[in-house]
Structures are given as structure tokens and as C-alpha cells.
Design a protein around this motif. Structure first.
Motif, PDB file in Angstrom:
ATOM      1  N   LEU A 100      -4.929 -39.508 -16.298  1.00  0.00           N
ATOM      2  CA  LEU A 100      -6.123 -40.277 -15.938  1.00  0.00           C
ATOM      3  C   LEU A 100      -6.511 -40.078 -14.473  1.00  0.00           C
ATOM      4  N   THR A 142     -10.224 -35.083 -17.399  1.00  0.00           N
ATOM      5  CA  THR A 142      -9.762 -35.909 -18.507  1.00  0.00           C
ATOM      6  C   THR A 142     -10.918 -36.307 -19.408  1.00  0.00           C
ATOM      7  N   ARG A 143     -12.068 -36.602 -18.819  1.00  0.00           N
ATOM      8  CA  ARG A 143     -13.249 -36.929 -19.631  1.00  0.00           C
ATOM      9  C   ARG A 143     -13.640 -35.760 -20.527  1.00  0.00           C
ATOM     10  N   LEU A 169      -9.504 -47.965 -12.675  1.00  0.00           N
ATOM     11  CA  LEU A 169      -9.138 -46.552 -12.649  1.00  0.00           C
ATOM     12  C   LEU A 169      -9.756 -45.849 -11.450  1.00  0.00           C
ATOM     13  N   LEU A 225     -12.357 -44.514 -22.158  1.00  0.00           N
ATOM     14  CA  LEU A 225     -12.447 -44.220 -20.729  1.00  0.00           C
ATOM     15  C   LEU A 225     -13.815 -44.561 -20.153  1.00  0.00           C
ATOM     16  N   ASP A 226     -14.873 -44.180 -20.850  1.00  0.00           N
ATOM     17  CA  ASP A 226     -16.219 -44.472 -20.353  1.00  0.00           C
ATOM     18  C   ASP A 226     -16.500 -45.966 -20.356  1.00  0.00           C
ATOM     19  N   PHE A 254      -7.085 -46.474 -22.997  1.00  0.00           N
ATOM     20  CA  PHE A 254      -7.693 -46.122 -21.718  1.00  0.00           C
ATOM     21  C   PHE A 254      -8.173 -44.672 -21.692  1.00  0.00           C
ATOM     22  N   TYR A 255      -7.728 -43.869 -22.657  1.00  0.00           N
ATOM     23  CA  TYR A 255      -8.277 -42.532 -22.835  1.00  0.00           C
ATOM     24  C   TYR A 255      -9.495 -42.579 -23.758  1.00  0.00           C
ATOM     25  N   SER A 274     -14.576 -47.520 -17.461  1.00  0.00           N
ATOM     26  CA  SER A 274     -15.186 -47.129 -16.189  1.00  0.00           C
ATOM     27  C   SER A 274     -16.468 -47.898 -15.912  1.00  0.00           C
TER      28      SER A 274
END
Length: 222
Positions: A100, A106-107, A185, A174-175, A170-171, A178
């Protein structure tokens, strides 16, 4: 010195190809992204794909796995067996969340993984067989030992999936994370703090499962 420079140039060219492939495969998929446009984006010769990866499929596998780091998430689980459970959990989440810190890479990896699920090439199944299932089995073994069980049952699997699921979110999200709470993060240190918190939450889950089993009279000595 020239030989060393050649090696460094080769490593750089390979890395550029992997990152260019990651971006284009994530955007267009395996069939949509051509090797020519990948090489153009990477500033590499088309023959470099055959040299470093064998073919387009080899390049795709590299883009699918390598940007997340040299060591698969949780790959060290088998080495945690001698540690106390709270310490093992901290190391688990530290390793699992490390990618992360890579931000945009990662995105793109997550985007490519989502696309792989919709347009499968077999890479996801390979990851399940080679990485995800062994990691899960190692965590299940740790939990089984800690809970003092004679063998694995479905509730141990439930617990293992729930523990890892906290980090997986959290993967996958992720968006969302964020946008909702970007401070979670925002830096490498924030990711480390998140890992520590998840380890604490996981420890509470494990202790809760131990109490549940003790209340049912089906927990052995730990």
C-alpha cells in the motif's frame, strides 16, 4: 564497469516494460493492449519482451505479480510459528500491507486484478494456487495451534478469512478509503499504524473465538 552498466541498463529496461505493461493491461486488458504500444510507452525495443519475458503472456504474468513486491503478501507466515501470536500478527499485517506504500502502482495492480476476474487469463487462478491458498493454510495452522484444536474445522477457516479480510478490504476498497479517510493511507507511517491496529483487532477476534470455544467446552489446552 561497462558490464555493470549493461546489467543496470537491462534491469531498468525490464522494469520500464513491467510498469508500462501494468498500466496498459490495467486500462485495456490482455487482448486490448499490444506489445508494440507497451514497448513504445516503456521506450524499449519490441525484441526486449522476448528477451526478458519470453512472450506477451510472460510479460502479463510479470505485470500481474511483480509490482506488489518481491515477496508475496504474507509469504513469511510459515516463519512466524515460533512467535507469540500478537507478535506474529503484527508481522503478518506489516508484510501484507507493505504494497500500500507504493501508491499509484498498487492502484494499477488492483485495477488489473479486477480486470483479470472479468477477463480471465488464468493468472488469478495461478495466484490462488501458488500464493493465496498456501498463505491461508499457514494462517489456519497458526490458529489451530493457538486454539489447541485437534484439527482444522470450518470455524478456523472463518476466522482466518475474517482476519485477512480486514487487510484485503484496504486493497479492494482503496479508492473508497482514500476518499472517505485519506489520512489513513497518507504516508508510509500511516500504513504501518494501520497494520498495528489491524493486528490488535485480529488478536481480539482470536481471543473472542477462544472464549466462544471455551464456553462450548470444545477448546483444548493452549
Amino acid at each position: 564497469m561497462k558490464d555493470t552498466d549493461d546489467v543496470m541498463d537491462g534491469q531498468d529496461a525490464r522494469s520500464r516494460l513491467v510498469m508500462a505493461a501494468l498500466r496498459l493491461f490495467a486500462e485495456k486488458g490482455y487482448e486490448g493492449a499490444t506489445t508494440r504500444e507497451i514497448c513504445e510507452l516503456a521506450g524499449a525495443n519490441i525484441s526486449a519482451i522476448r528477451y526478458y519475458f519470453g512472450d506477451k503472456a510472460g510479460l502479463y504474468r510479470a505485470a500481474f505479480t511483480e509490482p506488489m513486491g518481491d515477496t508475496p503478501c504474507g509469504a513469511n507466515l510459515g516463519t512466524y510459528a515460533e512467535l507469540a501470536m500478537p507478535e506474529a500478527l503484527k508481522l503478518l499485517f506489516r508484510d501484507f500491507l507493505e504494497p500500500l506504500k507504493r501508491g499509484e502502482e498498487t492502484r494499477l495492480v488492483m485495477k488489473l486484478h479486477f480486470r483479470e476476474m472479468i477477463e480471465p487469463t488464468g493468472a488469478w487462478q495461478e495466484a490462488i494456487d501458488a500464493e493465496i491458498k498456501p498463505q491461508h493454510d499457514a494462517l489456519v495452522a497458526m490458529l489451530t495451534r493457538y486454539l489447541g484444536l485437534p484439527g482444522v474445522d470450518v470455524d478456523v477457516h472463518r476466522l482466518a478469512f475474517s482476519i485477512i479480510g480486514m487487510a484485503v478490504h484496504f486493497y479492494v476498497g482503496l479508492d473508497v478509503v482514500s476518499n472517505v479517510a485519506p489520512e489513513m493511507l497518507g504516508s508510509a507511517q500511516d500504513v504501518d499504524v494501520l497494520g498495528e491496529r489491524l493486528a490488535d483487532y485480529a488478536w481480539s477476534m482470536i481471543e473472542g473465538e477462544a472464549r466462544r470455544r471455551a464456553g462450548q467446552g470444545d477448546r483444548g489446552a493452549s
